[in-house]
Design a protein around this motif. Sequence first.
Motif, PDB file in Angstrom:
ATOM      1  N   UNK A  80      -3.439   9.911   2.845  1.00 22.60           N
ATOM      2  CA  UNK A  80      -4.081   9.052   3.846  1.00 22.60           C
ATOM      3  C   UNK A  80      -5.193   9.794   4.571  1.00 22.60           C
ATOM      4  N   UNK A  81      -4.904  11.012   4.997  1.00 25.81           N
ATOM      5  CA  UNK A  81      -5.906  11.776   5.758  1.00 25.81           C
ATOM      6  C   UNK A  81      -7.105  12.093   4.871  1.00 25.81           C
ATOM      7  N   UNK A  92       0.211   4.921   1.934  1.00 26.53           N
ATOM      8  CA  UNK A  92       0.521   4.024   3.061  1.00 26.53           C
ATOM      9  C   UNK A  92       1.703   3.133   2.718  1.00 26.53           C
ATOM     10  N   UNK A 104     -10.424   9.971   4.487  1.00 23.14           N
ATOM     11  CA  UNK A 104     -11.580  10.069   5.390  1.00 23.14           C
ATOM     12  C   UNK A 104     -12.817  10.532   4.621  1.00 23.14           C
ATOM     13  N   UNK A 131       6.877  -7.677  -3.267  1.00 21.79           N
ATOM     14  CA  UNK A 131       8.175  -7.048  -3.420  1.00 21.79           C
ATOM     15  C   UNK A 131       8.695  -7.175  -4.839  1.00 21.79           C
ATOM     16  N   UNK A 140       4.847   5.115   2.883  1.00 25.06           N
ATOM     17  CA  UNK A 140       5.252   5.486   4.245  1.00 25.06           C
ATOM     18  C   UNK A 140       5.819   4.297   4.994  1.00 25.06           C
ATOM     19  N   UNK A 141       5.182   3.125   4.830  1.00 28.02           N
ATOM     20  CA  UNK A 141       5.554   1.966   5.647  1.00 28.02           C
ATOM     21  C   UNK A 141       6.646   1.143   4.982  1.00 28.02           C
ATOM     22  N   UNK A 142       6.460   0.773   3.716  1.00 29.02           N
ATOM     23  CA  UNK A 142       7.403  -0.152   3.073  1.00 29.02           C
ATOM     24  C   UNK A 142       8.425   0.539   2.183  1.00 29.02           C
ATOM     25  N   UNK A 143       8.193   1.824   1.910  1.00 36.10           N
ATOM     26  CA  UNK A 143       9.100   2.605   1.052  1.00 36.10           C
ATOM     27  C   UNK A 143       9.298   1.964  -0.313  1.00 36.10           C
TER      28      UNK A 143
END
Lengths: 145, 243
Positions: free
Chosen positions: B163-164, B75, B167, B2, B78-81
């Motif tokens: 993210x996609x 990621x 792959x 952080x 999206x998750x932790x901003x």
Amino acid sequence: MKPKHQRLILALVALAGVAGAGVLGASALRDEAAYFRTPAEVKAGKAEVGEPMRLGGMVAAGSIARQADGVTIRFVATDGKASVPVQFTGIVPDLFAENSGMVADGRMRADGVFVADRILAKHDERYMPPQMGEMPKNMKLVPGE
Amino acid sequence: MHAYANPTRFLAIARPLTPWLLGLGIALLLVGAWAGLALVPGDYKQGETARILYVHVPSAWLGMGGWTALAVAGLVQLVWRHPLAGIAARAIAVPGMVFTALCLATGSIWGKPTWGTWWEWDGRMTSMLVLLFLYAGFVALTMGDEGQRQGGTLPRGAAVYALVGAVNIPIINRSVVWWNSLHQGPSITLRGSSIDGALLWPLGLTLLGFSLLFGAIVLMRMRRIIADNRVAARLRRMADEES
């Protein structure tokens, strides 16, 4: 549960789903995405006479024979399990040689000879200085075997 | 983690780090290029053309590594901003795309004398070309959007897209193992290297050199995006005070 954790779980589940889909797709493509077929696959009946295809294999030692017309060569492509005689008229790449990999575009003839209209040399993963340039015996062409 | 997500703290580290990465990267590249082009012998079979690997392999590594970093940044956003994640993703996309293009170009130049063809649609080449298109799509998605002027965050669609698209990375890596391909199998694996030591060591130098250079470029681009955001924020404040 904090929103942060919710988002993390959601993202990981979605990621696992996408990765799973990717693996399934890739394994479904196993045969379709192959760049060439091996002599063993040809012998197993995966090549129809006259159907355009690619054949990949090692050029068997001592098998390259130049025909009387001077521009046609015949050689044997092998993958260690089976071998297919190949005939080609034209110019081969510099790196085309016996004991070395090649990929040929062409089609099977009814008499079991593969008639190529183009030949590419396949390089293997080994790089070494010239003074060490002897071919190890355990060469493999087809990955994973 | 952080602590470094704060742009001010990030700048305090990035500012002195940039010239070091840049200088060291260029120095390693000069030594590596000299060693790879002039010092080590050519390959026993390919001769001099093998030397292109000192550029080709680092380009492939950075093209694929760049997208991996892009996916991680997506990621994290999206998750932790985290405010820095979007900035990092924006900074990585263009250099990643350039190295992917460099990888395809050097591969093609090598392929002609080695295989006898500039291009073939085998698994490795096709999946690498898909990576180039993925980069182009990401750049298009993040070019001139609202987030660029508001702290650098990515549009949610772009973060999901990053993210996609990841792959494709294992597919590129495994393409020569899963499928018969014209491209040779992996030379360097966990079990060792089938590139002889005499030819391998300059690759280590150029690999590290290009990576440090990539890091320096990304840091410079991130600093630029942060500076742009600050200018935009200050202009907004000034406009508010006047009115």
